[in-house]
Scaffold this active site. Structure first.
Site, PDB file in Angstrom:
ATOM      1  N   GLU A 807      53.976 -40.996 122.056  1.00 39.85           N
ATOM      2  CA  GLU A 807      55.371 -40.621 121.790  1.00 39.85           C
ATOM      3  C   GLU A 807      56.210 -41.747 122.362  1.00 39.85           C
ATOM      4  O   GLU A 807      56.186 -41.997 123.566  1.00 39.85           O
ATOM      5  CB  GLU A 807      55.683 -39.284 122.474  1.00 39.85           C
ATOM      6  CG  GLU A 807      56.905 -38.589 121.917  1.00 39.85           C
ATOM      7  CD  GLU A 807      58.111 -38.737 122.820  1.00 39.85           C
ATOM      8  OE1 GLU A 807      58.925 -39.628 122.510  1.00 39.85           O
ATOM      9  OE2 GLU A 807      58.216 -37.997 123.787  1.00 39.85           O
ATOM     10  N   CYS A 841      64.229 -40.490 125.314  1.00 41.75           N
ATOM     11  CA  CYS A 841      63.748 -41.028 124.031  1.00 41.75           C
ATOM     12  C   CYS A 841      64.665 -40.554 122.913  1.00 41.75           C
ATOM     13  O   CYS A 841      64.881 -41.244 121.929  1.00 41.75           O
ATOM     14  CB  CYS A 841      62.343 -40.534 123.718  1.00 41.75           C
ATOM     15  SG  CYS A 841      61.249 -40.575 125.099  1.00 41.75           S
TER      16      CYS A 841
END
Lengths: 1041, 228
Positions: A807, A841
């Site tokens: 990720e 993120c």
């Protein structure tokens, strides 16, 4: 807990306000049924009263129904378009957005979006009201209402509309709709200026009504907006001051505190009490001279205690003492309402000045429920049944009308419910009170009340621009829905149903609380509990929690490798300092060596088979216990997140909550995927039996930006499915990881199942190049993920490639079209771009605004960024903490230095001087770009790049964003659902958020993960994640089928 | 080797059902039906359809009121499909049709199965697969194809498990997206018949809508007044 009936004791309010104050806050989320048991006796009518109320209310409603002209147009509209119809919602959406949309194309598209789907026809036929018909079709053309042909009345509604649109042309329809919306605005808003309002209000003044004027508007986000609203209020006070005296009481002005301060919130209490009180005193001085009473409006439940503190500061101010013109609104749907009233009465008793108190039912009901569920709070601040709110209203009324309170509080009962009004009249033994209603609503009801009693009635009348109309209308409609007001109920509803006393209605329920609205902790049903956290804006929750956190402000934690629970021979301990103060030591760390990594892998491999044999229910139970342990240790973990990772208070709570959710969620899902053996007949007809099994040893490499949540998310997924794990957290947040490891061991995890190594690249490389590894779960940068991918592929002596779940980052955009509400956009940009100092993120990196509203959005953003506060993340007032370390700081600063010539900085929040040295703060910055080409690699910090686009360039914009290759999050702000759906479908991202911020994905609710350069999938916290940690292993071959 | 972006996008946005219909037509063509491997292809196709039968439905996720949260599956993007010399033709077709069913566009390199490649292209064209969704590639294009920034998957039919690692190493040299290798290395097709296989060809998406922004929280209001 407060004893409700005690407030009727005359001595109760003779106590000092400071003695009653502590009773308010604990009622914030008190057990609803318990508290209603207390309130019910106060609302209970005697049998005689009950009969009289019912008789009188029935007669009143019958009279109004018999009077053809009694139904005001607004009443008709609300009756026709209640919120339980699709059309009601669409009409509301259209009216909310249409007037403010500057460009014709977007306005037309919105009309098409809203009018094309609903059954408008039914409404057109059902209501004779001019307003309803005008609103339905919005087709006031040059003063004429377009009528439909007989064929149309038989036809499908949307076909009829389409024909009409084709016949008239869209621009004409748009103008007509806008005209219709203006008419609606005219009905809801008394005047666009005070002069107009006073002129239009005169006929009602002549009838004996008086007014409380409200300046319409959203809460201020900027100083400029706050100053504008203050000027509006000042003008209103002047205008009301010039009002000629009549026999009716003098009009007053209602003041919304959140309009007068850009940061009207508990976290900024010190500022609010100083700056807002100063601004209010200026208004009060003039109001007192002009004898214009002021009423402070109610806000959301989080701000109640702050509003009371502001009120007290003003009420007791020497310049206000002796006036008796400063009032307050109290919401009966609040569990704290009665205690607040008691406190106000004691304040008035002590101060000697009358306090006007408007008792309303409350207008933010659904937002309060939603917020509590999102934040995992312990309960709701409001009642969950409308009958309970009505009971609370009558209990509060009983107190307000009681003899000891008379002369201290001046009750103003705001309601459009015939039964409520009659009940109050029955309850009152004097006439020292007044009624209130909203402009445009309940005319017929209040006309009769006014005519038949000596009680004054005040109309709460919004004044302001029509484009500010609809947020207000929405609240009114919601209020109607929530409280089942008189007008909301169908005209055909039997009168007997409308006049049932709420005491009887509520007492007849099986439970006093509403069983259909679960508590926040129970929103996931029987599958798992939701994580919980305290409300930092409620004193009774915040104070003990902050005290508990403060106990860990000097704790020194230690972390080292853990292999089979043992600390290997370590190198020297090294101190760890807080990123917000490089002299503040948090603890110490002993770094690991590559040899430690190998030892950890061997240990993990040795134990894997044994761990896989442990029943999945047992493994899941360990993580449930871990979740409970983290909730128990919330204060410590929050302190650790603040001190080691520089996370703000709320970020730290959210961090722990996410970790808790991961443990509960994966615990629940692991049992689902533990399947019986599976039979597959291959293409040659052989039956093969498979069993789902753990893959083996996993390496979990977690980042510093979610040091607890992602660390635990990865390892819990791997462990609960029967793998063993070697975890390597980011070196910057090793202390947090080590503390989590200790808790896991405490929860019962065998020490041989999870091993920890601490360090940077060298240790990581040792792990990812090892042959024992069956899988790697990694969260971090895209280049590092690529590096790991190569390392895994280069390993010798293997024949099956290990799994890599990566990720990584994103160049996350938010696309805002001209139908969006700029204030909401800016709030969401601040959160998405600058919360956690942009170190998420999911954080917003690129804000794309349709050029037609860009100026307003950017102005607001600029003003709102000036109000952000950087500082010590342990303080509640801090919005933005530091970036993680000097490496990050240097890289981010270099980005600003290297901005191209064709970019410019629109706004930058300054770093306070105290944090410019010995700390790693980076100024939140909004950077204007001319084209998307100027956006380079992801910058992992508090930078939002701004771009404008033309409405007709939307497809190309999406294509350009896709072409960047990242695909993590996308924000969309549009009231046009067709546009939002188009953008969502075309964008290649993992998580899309429409009309809200784009951060804070919740486990199991918004499974998180991207595509392209942003990650491999599957999504963390989603239904497919755990299966990736397992594989199907052949366990037998049967006969040919 | 040009992949037409607009048609690809259209293909991605079709439902599984719609794509299934087009691909079904391609599989029904006489050219494939008469082939010796057709029974195996049919078997794989039936399996893929069973696995993906509900994939047009979004999964509604529980959460706070006033917000809708959904999870759904969609295409990953461009897939590069390669088969080794002795790879079974049924497996090659399985990889191709699975990928297309999932909405991916396909760059297909079958240096040792040129006739099959031609045949597949033909039947897909006849079934009106949008232009650019399926593109044959030459073996000379291989290195370039693996470097394409829009590449999201590599699917392979291998005859030797030992070939897996070299392919992984080759993919790992890429400088763009991490491209996974989805391979079948058994001639009996057992990997393609696994329940997890098709999931590797799609990506998950989450859609969160603040429903109160466009019209209040009618559901909650209903709950507020619902009879017990």
């Amino acid at each position: 807990m407060l004893q409700a009936n005690a407030v009727l004791n005359p001595e109760f309010i003779q106590q000092a306000p400071s003695a009653i104050w502590p009773l308010i806050s604990p009622l914030y989320a008190v057990d609803e049924s318990l508290w209603l048991q207390e309130l019910l006796p106060l609302a209970q009518p005697s049998p005689t009263q009950a009969t009289q109320i019912e008789t009188q209310a029935s007669a009143l409603i019958a009279q109004i129904r018999a009077d053809d002209g009694a139904m005001h147009m607004i009443d008709a509209l609300l009756l026709e378009y209640s919120l339980d119809t699709r059309e009601g919602i669409l009409l509301m959406c259209l009216a909310e957005a249409l007037i403010r949309i500057p460009d014709a194309a977007s306005a037309q598209a919105l009309i098409r979006d809203k009018l094309g789907v609903a059954d408008w026809h039914a409404h057109l036929r059902q209501s004779d009201s001019f307003l309803v018909n005008a609103s339905t079709w919005g087709l006031l053309l040059t003063g004429k209402v377009v009528t439909l042909s007989p064929q149309d009345t038989q036809a499908n509604a949307s076909q009829a509309l389409n024909r009409l649109v084709q016949r008239l042309g869209e621009p004409l329809i748009r103008r007509a709709m806008q005209q219709a919306m203006k008419i609606m605005g005219h009905q809801f808003v008394l005047g666009q200026t005070m002069q107009e309002a006073i002129r239009r209000g005169q006929p009602y003044r002549d009838k004996g009504y008086t007014y409380s004027f409200d300046m319409l508007g959203e809460a201020a986000l900027t100083q400029a907006d706050a100053q504008k609203y203050a000027a509006d209020y000042a003008k209103a006070i002047e205008a009301v001051g010039q009002y000629p005296s009549t026999q009716a009481p003098r009009p007053s002005v209602s003041i919304k505190l959140s309009a007068l301060h850009p940061r009207y919130e508990v976290a900024q209490k010190a500022r609010v009490l100083e700056e807002l009180c100063a601004s209010l005193l200026t208004l009060i001085r003039r109001a007192r001279i002009l004898d214009v009473h002021l009423t402070i409006d109610a806000e959301e439940a989080d701000r109640l205690e702050l509003s009371l503190e502001v009120f007290q500061a003003l009420y007791q101010h020497p310049e206000v003492q002796g006036w008796g013109g400063l009032g307050l609104v109290v919401q009966a749907y609040s569990k704290r309402a009665l205690a607040v009233l008691a406190w106000l009465a004691s304040l008035a008793h002590q101060g000697g000045d009358l306090i006007p108190v408007r008792l309303v039912k409350g207008a933010y009901w659904d937002a309060e429920i939603k917020l509590c569920q999102q934040r995992g709070l312990s309960g709701y601040p409001v009642f969950t049944r409308k009958e309970a709110t009505d009971v609370s209203y009558l209990a509060c009324a009983r107190f307000l009308l009681s003899e000891p309170v008379r002369g201290k509080l001046w009750p103003q009962f705001a309601s459009h419910n015939a039964h409520t009004l009659v009940a109050i009249q029955q309850m009152a033994s004097h006439q020292a009170y007044e009624f209130q209603r909203l402009h445009g609503m309940g005319d017929a009801l209040h006309d009769r009340i006014l005519a038949s009693s000596q009680v004054a009635t005040r109309i709460y009348a919004p004044v302001g621009s029509h484009k500010d109309l609809l947020p207000y209308l929405v609240r009114r409609l919601l209020e109607n829905g929530a409280n089942s007001s008189f007008v909301h109920v169908d005209a055909n509803c039997p009168i007997a149903d409308l006049v049932q006393h709420p005491w009887h209605a509520l007492s007849a329920k099986v439970s006093l609380h509403n069983p259909h609205i679960p508590l926040p902790v129970a929103i996931y049903g029987s599958e798992r509990p939701a994580s919980t956290g305290p409300n930092l804006f409620i004193d009774s929750q915040a104070t003990p929690f902050l005290q508990a956190v403060a106990q860990f402000h000097t704790t020194q934690w230690q972390a080292s490798a853990s292999i089979n629970g043992q600390t290997p021979q370590t190198s020297a301990w090294q101190p760890v300092y807080a990123p917000w103060d490089h002299s503040h030591q948090v603890g110490q760390i002993a770094w690991s060596s590559p040899e430690d990594a190998h030892a950890a892998l061997n240990a993990a491999a040795d134990y894997q088979a044994a761990w896989a044999q442990v029943a999945v229910t047992e493994r899941a139970d360990i993580f449930r216990r871990m979740a409970q342990l983290m909730q128990t240790h919330l204060a410590e973990l929050v302190a650790l997140c603040q001190r080691e990772a520089g996370k703000t208070l709320q970020d730290s709570i959210d961090e722990v909550r996410e970790a808790v959710d991961f443990c509960y969620y994966y615990g629940a899902r692991a049992q689902e995927i533990s399947e019986q053996p599976l039979e597959i007949t291959d293409l040659t007809g052989v039956i093969r039996r498979y069993q789902r099994q753990p893959r083996g040893v996993w390496v979990c490499i977690s980042p510093w930006n979610f040091p607890l949540a992602i660390f635990l998310g990865q390892i819990s997924a791997a462990l609960v499915t029967g793998n063993t794990v070697v975890a390597k957290p980011a070196p910057q947040t090793s202390l947090i990881a080590y503390r989590a490891l200790e808790l896991l061991y405490q929860a019962g995890l065998p020490k041989q199942a999870l091993h920890l190594v601490l360090g940077a690249g060298e240790v990581g490389a040792a792990l990812t190049s090892a042959t024992q590894v069956a899988g790697v779960a990694f969260t971090g940068s895209t280049p590092t993920a690529r590096h790991i991918y190569r390392a895994l592929a280069q390993r010798p002596q293997i024949d099956t490639p290990p799994v890599l779940i990566a990720e990584t980052g994103g160049q996350n955009a938010m696309i805002v079209d001209s139908t969006a509400l700029p204030e909401q956009v800016v709030k969401d940009v601040l959160l998405s771009g600058f919360a956690s100092a942009g170190q998420r993120c999911s954080a917003l990196r690129l804000l794309c605004v349709q050029e037609d509203i860009a100026e307003r959005v950017f102005d607001l953003l600029q003003g709102a960024m000036a109000e952000l506060r950087l500082g010590d993340p342990r303080e509640l007032a801090t919005d933005v903490g530091p970036v993680i370390d000097q490496v990050a700081q240097t890289k981010l600063e270099a980005h600003l230095t290297n901005l191209g010539a064709k970019t410019h900085i629109l706004a930058q929040t300054p770093i306070p001087e105290a944090y410019q040295q010995q700390a790693t703060f980076v100024a939140p910055t909004a950077i204007r770009l001319q084209s998307l080409d100027q956006l380079g690699e992801e910058e992992f910090g508090p930078f939002v790049h701004l771009l404008t686009y033309r409405a007709n360039e939307l497809p190309q914009l999406i294509q350009q964003i896709n072409a960047k290759g990242y695909g993590l999050t996308l924000g969309i702000h549009s009231r046009n659902e067709t546009t939002a759906a188009y953008i969502e479908a075309c964008a290649r991202v993992g998580n899309t958020y429409i009309n809200r911020n784009q951060i804070g994905a919740v486990v199991g609710v918004q499974p998180f993960g991207g595509q392209g350069l942003s990650g491999t999938g599957p999504k963390a916290g989603g239904p497919h994640y755990l299966a990736s940690f397992t594989h199907l292993v052949e366990c037998g071959v049967g006969d040919q089928s | 080797m040009t992949v037409l972006a607009s048609q690809v996008s259209d293909w991605q946005h079709l439902s599984f059902q719609a794509r299934r219909h087009i691909l079904d037509q391609a599989l029904q063509s006489a050219a494939l039906k008469d082939a010796v491997f057709y029974a195996q292809v049919h078997r794989l196709w039936t399996h893929f359809n069973q696995v993906s039968a509900t994939w047009d439905q979004t999964l509604v996720l529980p959460g706070p009121t006033g917000e809708s949260n959904e999870l759904y599956l969609t295409a990953r993007g461009l897939s590069f499909i390669y088969a080794e010399k002795n790879a079974a033709e049924s497996l090659i077709l399985g990889q191709i049709f699975a990928s297309l069913l999932c909405g991916n566009s396909v760059l297909c390199c079958l240096p040792e199965h040129k006739e099959l490649l031609q045949q597949v292209e033909q039947v897909l064209t006849q079934a009106k697969l949008p232009a650019g969704v399926f593109t044959p590639a030459q073996v000379e294009d291989l290195a370039q194809a693996l470097q394409r920034p829009e590449l999201r998957l590599m699917q392979a039919v291998l005859t030797e498990p030992t070939q897996v690692i070299p392919w992984c190493q080759r993919l790992a040299q890429g400088t763009q997206v991490l491209v996974p290798l989805i391979y079948e290395a058994y001639p009996d097709g057992r990997t393609l018949l696994m329940p997890d296989y098709l999931l590797k060809l799609v990506t998950e998406r989450t859609r969160t809508i603040n429903t109160t922004a466009v019209g209040g929280n009618a559901t909650l209001l209903e709950l507020g007044s619902r009879h017990d």
